[in-house]
Scaffold this motif. Structure first.
Motif, PDB file in Angstrom:
ATOM      1  N   LEU A 215      -0.486   3.438  -0.033  1.00 35.76           N
ATOM      2  CA  LEU A 215      -0.261   2.797  -1.323  1.00 35.76           C
ATOM      3  C   LEU A 215       0.548   1.508  -1.174  1.00 35.76           C
ATOM      4  CD1 LEU A 215       0.537   5.877  -3.614  1.00 35.76           C
ATOM      5  CD2 LEU A 215      -1.614   4.610  -3.429  1.00 35.76           C
ATOM      6  N   LEU A 216       1.519   1.521  -0.261  1.00 36.88           N
ATOM      7  CA  LEU A 216       2.299   0.306  -0.013  1.00 36.88           C
ATOM      8  C   LEU A 216       1.426  -0.816   0.546  1.00 36.88           C
ATOM      9  CD1 LEU A 216       5.622   1.765   1.462  1.00 36.88           C
ATOM     10  CD2 LEU A 216       5.444   0.249  -0.523  1.00 36.88           C
ATOM     11  N   PHE A 217       0.621  -0.482   1.557  1.00 34.77           N
ATOM     12  CA  PHE A 217      -0.286  -1.478   2.137  1.00 34.77           C
ATOM     13  C   PHE A 217      -1.269  -1.989   1.079  1.00 34.77           C
ATOM     14  CE2 PHE A 217       0.936  -0.221   6.463  1.00 34.77           C
ATOM     15  CZ  PHE A 217       0.864  -1.450   7.107  1.00 34.77           C
ATOM     16  N   LYS A 218      -1.792  -1.066   0.294  1.00 37.21           N
ATOM     17  CA  LYS A 218      -2.781  -1.442  -0.717  1.00 37.21           C
ATOM     18  C   LYS A 218      -2.176  -2.378  -1.756  1.00 37.21           C
ATOM     19  CE  LYS A 218      -5.959   0.654  -4.083  1.00 37.21           C
ATOM     20  NZ  LYS A 218      -6.431   1.934  -4.679  1.00 37.21           N
ATOM     21  N   LYS A 219      -0.954  -2.091  -2.179  1.00 33.70           N
ATOM     22  CA  LYS A 219      -0.321  -2.915  -3.199  1.00 33.70           C
ATOM     23  C   LYS A 219      -0.001  -4.301  -2.652  1.00 33.70           C
ATOM     24  CE  LYS A 219       1.966  -0.842  -6.227  1.00 33.70           C
ATOM     25  NZ  LYS A 219       1.102  -1.249  -7.373  1.00 33.70           N
ATOM     26  N   VAL A 220       0.477  -4.369  -1.402  1.00 30.48           N
ATOM     27  CA  VAL A 220       0.769  -5.672  -0.809  1.00 30.48           C
ATOM     28  C   VAL A 220      -0.515  -6.477  -0.626  1.00 30.48           C
ATOM     29  CG1 VAL A 220       1.584  -6.790   1.306  1.00 30.48           C
ATOM     30  CG2 VAL A 220       2.901  -4.915   0.314  1.00 30.48           C
ATOM     31  N   HIS A 221      -1.556  -5.805  -0.187  1.00 28.44           N
ATOM     32  CA  HIS A 221      -2.836  -6.497  -0.018  1.00 28.44           C
ATOM     33  C   HIS A 221      -3.380  -7.001  -1.359  1.00 28.44           C
ATOM     34  CE1 HIS A 221      -6.703  -7.529   1.750  1.00 28.44           C
ATOM     35  NE2 HIS A 221      -7.309  -6.832   0.799  1.00 28.44           N
ATOM     36  N   GLN A 222      -3.182  -6.212  -2.418  1.00 25.39           N
ATOM     37  CA  GLN A 222      -3.634  -6.639  -3.743  1.00 25.39           C
ATOM     38  C   GLN A 222      -2.866  -7.863  -4.213  1.00 25.39           C
ATOM     39  OE1 GLN A 222      -6.293  -5.260  -5.426  1.00 25.39           O
ATOM     40  NE2 GLN A 222      -5.997  -7.097  -6.698  1.00 25.39           N
ATOM     41  N   LEU A 223      -1.583  -7.925  -3.902  1.00 26.84           N
ATOM     42  CA  LEU A 223      -0.794  -9.107  -4.250  1.00 26.84           C
ATOM     43  C   LEU A 223      -1.297 -10.342  -3.518  1.00 26.84           C
ATOM     44  CD1 LEU A 223       2.860  -7.671  -4.269  1.00 26.84           C
ATOM     45  CD2 LEU A 223       1.405  -8.194  -6.229  1.00 26.84           C
ATOM     46  N   HIS A 224      -1.748 -10.121  -2.282  1.00 23.30           N
ATOM     47  CA  HIS A 224      -2.333 -11.238  -1.538  1.00 23.30           C
ATOM     48  C   HIS A 224      -3.647 -11.680  -2.169  1.00 23.30           C
ATOM     49  CE1 HIS A 224      -3.521 -13.830   1.736  1.00 23.30           C
ATOM     50  NE2 HIS A 224      -4.584 -13.083   2.006  1.00 23.30           N
ATOM     51  N   GLU A 225      -4.460 -10.710  -2.602  1.00 18.57           N
ATOM     52  CA  GLU A 225      -5.717 -11.042  -3.260  1.00 18.57           C
ATOM     53  C   GLU A 225      -5.481 -11.762  -4.587  1.00 18.57           C
ATOM     54  OE1 GLU A 225      -8.957 -10.487  -2.251  1.00 18.57           O
ATOM     55  OE2 GLU A 225      -8.080  -9.972  -0.299  1.00 18.57           O
ATOM     56  N   ASP A 226      -4.394 -11.409  -5.269  1.00 16.75           N
ATOM     57  CA  ASP A 226      -4.072 -12.040  -6.549  1.00 16.75           C
ATOM     58  C   ASP A 226      -3.316 -13.354  -6.386  1.00 16.75           C
ATOM     59  OD1 ASP A 226      -5.256  -9.876  -7.760  1.00 16.75           O
ATOM     60  OD2 ASP A 226      -3.375  -8.803  -8.108  1.00 16.75           O
TER      61      ASP A 226
ATOM     62  N   ASN B 250       5.550  -6.047   9.679  1.00 14.65           N
ATOM     63  CA  ASN B 250       6.322  -5.237  10.630  1.00 14.65           C
ATOM     64  C   ASN B 250       6.998  -4.059   9.943  1.00 14.65           C
ATOM     65  OD1 ASN B 250       5.634  -6.810  12.828  1.00 14.65           O
ATOM     66  ND2 ASN B 250       7.457  -8.110  12.676  1.00 14.65           N
ATOM     67  N   GLU B 251       7.626  -4.322   8.797  1.00 11.20           N
ATOM     68  CA  GLU B 251       8.314  -3.237   8.082  1.00 11.20           C
ATOM     69  C   GLU B 251       7.320  -2.216   7.532  1.00 11.20           C
ATOM     70  OE1 GLU B 251       9.231  -6.391   7.842  1.00 11.20           O
ATOM     71  OE2 GLU B 251      11.215  -6.185   8.779  1.00 11.20           O
ATOM     72  N   LEU B 252       6.185  -2.695   7.042  1.00  9.61           N
ATOM     73  CA  LEU B 252       5.178  -1.773   6.515  1.00  9.61           C
ATOM     74  C   LEU B 252       4.624  -0.873   7.623  1.00  9.61           C
ATOM     75  CD1 LEU B 252       3.254  -4.219   4.138  1.00  9.61           C
ATOM     76  CD2 LEU B 252       4.722  -2.312   3.449  1.00  9.61           C
ATOM     77  N   SER B 253       4.373  -1.448   8.795  1.00 14.01           N
ATOM     78  CA  SER B 253       3.833  -0.665   9.910  1.00 14.01           C
ATOM     79  C   SER B 253       4.865   0.305  10.468  1.00 14.01           C
ATOM     80  CB  SER B 253       3.349  -1.601  11.030  1.00 14.01           C
ATOM     81  OG  SER B 253       2.340  -2.465  10.560  1.00 14.01           O
ATOM     82  N   SER B 254       6.140  -0.062  10.365  1.00 16.46           N
ATOM     83  CA  SER B 254       7.187   0.764  10.970  1.00 16.46           C
ATOM     84  C   SER B 254       7.284   2.139  10.317  1.00 16.46           C
ATOM     85  CB  SER B 254       8.545   0.057  10.873  1.00 16.46           C
ATOM     86  OG  SER B 254       8.973  -0.021   9.525  1.00 16.46           O
ATOM     87  N   PHE B 255       6.920   2.261   9.037  1.00 16.98           N
ATOM     88  CA  PHE B 255       6.999   3.561   8.372  1.00 16.98           C
ATOM     89  C   PHE B 255       6.133   4.602   9.086  1.00 16.98           C
ATOM     90  CE2 PHE B 255       8.044   1.095   4.322  1.00 16.98           C
ATOM     91  CZ  PHE B 255       9.402   1.358   4.459  1.00 16.98           C
ATOM     92  N   THR B 256       4.888   4.236   9.365  1.00 20.30           N
ATOM     93  CA  THR B 256       3.984   5.173  10.030  1.00 20.30           C
ATOM     94  C   THR B 256       4.425   5.430  11.465  1.00 20.30           C
ATOM     95  OG1 THR B 256       2.176   4.359   8.652  1.00 20.30           O
ATOM     96  CG2 THR B 256       1.578   5.635  10.586  1.00 20.30           C
ATOM     97  N   GLU B 257       4.946   4.412  12.145  1.00 18.44           N
ATOM     98  CA  GLU B 257       5.411   4.596  13.524  1.00 18.44           C
ATOM     99  C   GLU B 257       6.591   5.549  13.579  1.00 18.44           C
ATOM    100  OE1 GLU B 257       6.252   0.664  14.757  1.00 18.44           O
ATOM    101  OE2 GLU B 257       4.138   0.043  14.883  1.00 18.44           O
ATOM    102  N   ILE B 258       7.522   5.408  12.641  1.00 18.00           N
ATOM    103  CA  ILE B 258       8.673   6.314  12.593  1.00 18.00           C
ATOM    104  C   ILE B 258       8.224   7.733  12.284  1.00 18.00           C
ATOM    105  CG2 ILE B 258      10.756   6.875  11.280  1.00 18.00           C
ATOM    106  CD1 ILE B 258      11.192   3.840  10.988  1.00 18.00           C
ATOM    107  N   CYS B 259       7.293   7.871  11.354  1.00 15.14           N
ATOM    108  CA  CYS B 259       6.769   9.196  11.011  1.00 15.14           C
ATOM    109  C   CYS B 259       6.127   9.852  12.227  1.00 15.14           C
ATOM    110  CB  CYS B 259       5.774   9.071   9.867  1.00 15.14           C
ATOM    111  SG  CYS B 259       5.006  10.636   9.381  1.00 15.14           S
ATOM    112  N   GLY B 260       5.319   9.094  12.961  1.00 12.06           N
ATOM    113  CA  GLY B 260       4.668   9.652  14.149  1.00 12.06           C
ATOM    114  C   GLY B 260       5.660  10.073  15.212  1.00 12.06           C
ATOM    115  N   ALA B 261       6.716   9.283  15.402  1.00 10.16           N
ATOM    116  CA  ALA B 261       7.731   9.635  16.400  1.00 10.16           C
ATOM    117  C   ALA B 261       8.485  10.898  15.992  1.00 10.16           C
ATOM    118  CB  ALA B 261       8.696   8.472  16.587  1.00 10.16           C
TER     119      ALA B 261
END
Length: 288
Positions: A164-175, A188-199
Motif C-alpha cells: 500500500l505504501l509503494f502503491k500510494k507513492v507511485h500514485q503520487l508520481h502518476e498524479d 530506500n526507506e520504502l524498500s527497507s521495510f520489507t528487508e527488515i521484515c525478512g531479516a
C-alpha cells in the motif's frame, strides 16, 4: 523486557523475579538432590566403598569434560545473544527508517493536504505494529487505529501494508505530485521495510539446530548424573548441595540461551517490541 539498574547488582542476589531460572528449575533441583542423597547413602552406608574403589577416579573424567561443556555453553549463549542483539538492531533500523521516511514525506507533501499526510502516517505506524504481531504469530486488529487495514486470514499483513505504501507513492508520481527524483529519494526507506521484515523472519524461523540443542541437554544431564559417584568419596553428603549447584549453573545457561534466541516473543528477557512500536508511533505523529 526487564528494566534494571546494573549498578545495584547486590540486590539481584536476594531478589527473585519472573525471569529467574531458579523458579523454573526448582522441581529438577529437588529431584537431583534426592538422587544425589540416595547415591551418597548407598556408597557410604550400604556398599561402604573404600579408597581403593575405582569410582573415585571418575573425578578425572569430570575435570576433562567440564572444560568441554564450558566451551559448548559459551558458544551456545553467544550464538543466542547474537540473535537477540541482531533483532534489536533490526528494530532500531525500523525506527530510523520510519523517521526518515516520515521526514522526507513531511518535506515533500503539501502542508495543506492533511488527508494525504494522515494516510501515510497511519500506514507507517501500522506497519510497525503489524510486524510486531506477525513475528509473535498473530494478526489481530491493530490496537492503535479506528480505521483498520484488513487482510485475509493467514495473509502476510506487513507485506500488504508495504504494498500500500509503494502503491500510494507511485500514485503520487502518476498524479505529478512527486517527481522521478523524489520517487528515487523515497525508495530506500520504502524498500527497507520489507528487508527488515525478512531479516526478522530469518531469526524467528531458523532456531538453533535440533541435534545441537538436544546434545547439550543430554551432555548436561549425564555429566551431572555421574558427578556424585566420584565426589562422594571426598565430600560425603556435602556433594548434595554442590552437585545441585553445578546443575543449576549449567541448566540456567541453557535456559537463558533458549529464551533469548527468539527475541520477538513475550518472555521477560525478550525485546520490548510494544515500547519500540509506541515510540515509533509518537515520532511519526510528531513529524507528520
Amino acid at each position: 523486557m526487564i528494566n534494571y539498574n546494573p549498578k545495584e547488582w547486590f540486590t539481584f542476589i536476594f531478589r527473585l523475579h519472573k525471569a529467574d531460572t531458579f523458579r523454573q528449575l526448582i522441581p529438577m533441583l529437588f529431584s537431583i538432590s534426592i538422587y544425589v542423597g540416595i547415591v551418597a547413602y548407598l556408597e557410604i552406608e550400604f556398599f561402604q566403598l573404600g579408597d581403593d574403589s575405582h569410582l573415585k577416579n571418575i573425578t578425572i573424567m569430570h575435570g576433562m569434560l567440564g572444560f568441554v561443556i564450558s566451551l559448548l555453553l559459551v558458544f551456545r549463549t553467544n550464538t543466542a545473544y547474537e540473535r537477540w542483539w541482531e533483532g534489536r538492531k533490526l528494530f532500531g533500523s525500523l525506527t530510523n527508517n520510519s523517521r526518515n521516511l516520515a521526514i522526507k514525506l513531511s518535506a515533500i507533501l503539501p502542508v495543506e493536504n492533511g488527508t494525504l499526510r494522515k494516510e501515510f502516517r497511519q500506514l507507517i505506524i501500522e506497519y510497525t505494529f503489524a510486524l510486531k504481531r506477525h513475528l509473535r504469530g498473530h494478526q489481530r486488529n491493530s490496537e492503535n487505529f479506528s480505521s483498520e487495514i484488513t487482510v485475509a486470514e493467514g495473509s502476510h499483513k506487513p507485506n500488504h501494508i508495504a504494498f500500500l505504501l509503494f502503491k500510494k507513492v507511485h500514485q503520487l508520481h502518476e498524479d505529478k505530485i512527486l517527481s522521478g527524483e523524489q520517487l528515487l529519494f523515497l525508495n530506500n526507506e520504502l524498500s527497507s521495510f520489507t528487508e527488515i521484515c525478512g531479516a526478522c523472519e530469518r531469526i524467528k524461523n531458523t532456531p538453533i539446530p535440533f541435534s545441537y540443542s538436544v546434545f547439550i541437554k543430554k551432555f548436561i544431564f549425564f555429566y551431572v548424573m555421574t558427578l556424585p559417584f566420584g565426589y562422594v568419596f571426598t565430600l560425603g553428603y556435602l556433594s548434595i548441595p554442590i552437585v545441585v549447584f553445578v546443575f543449576y549453573v549449567l541448566a540456567s545457561l541453557e535456559l537463558i540461551a533458549e529464551e533469548i534466541e527468539n527475541p520477538f516473543g513475550i518472555d521477560a528477557n525478550d525485546l520490548p517490541l510494544n515500547q519500540i512500536c509506541k515510540n515509533i508511533q509518537k515520532n511519526i505523529q510528531d513529524i507528520l
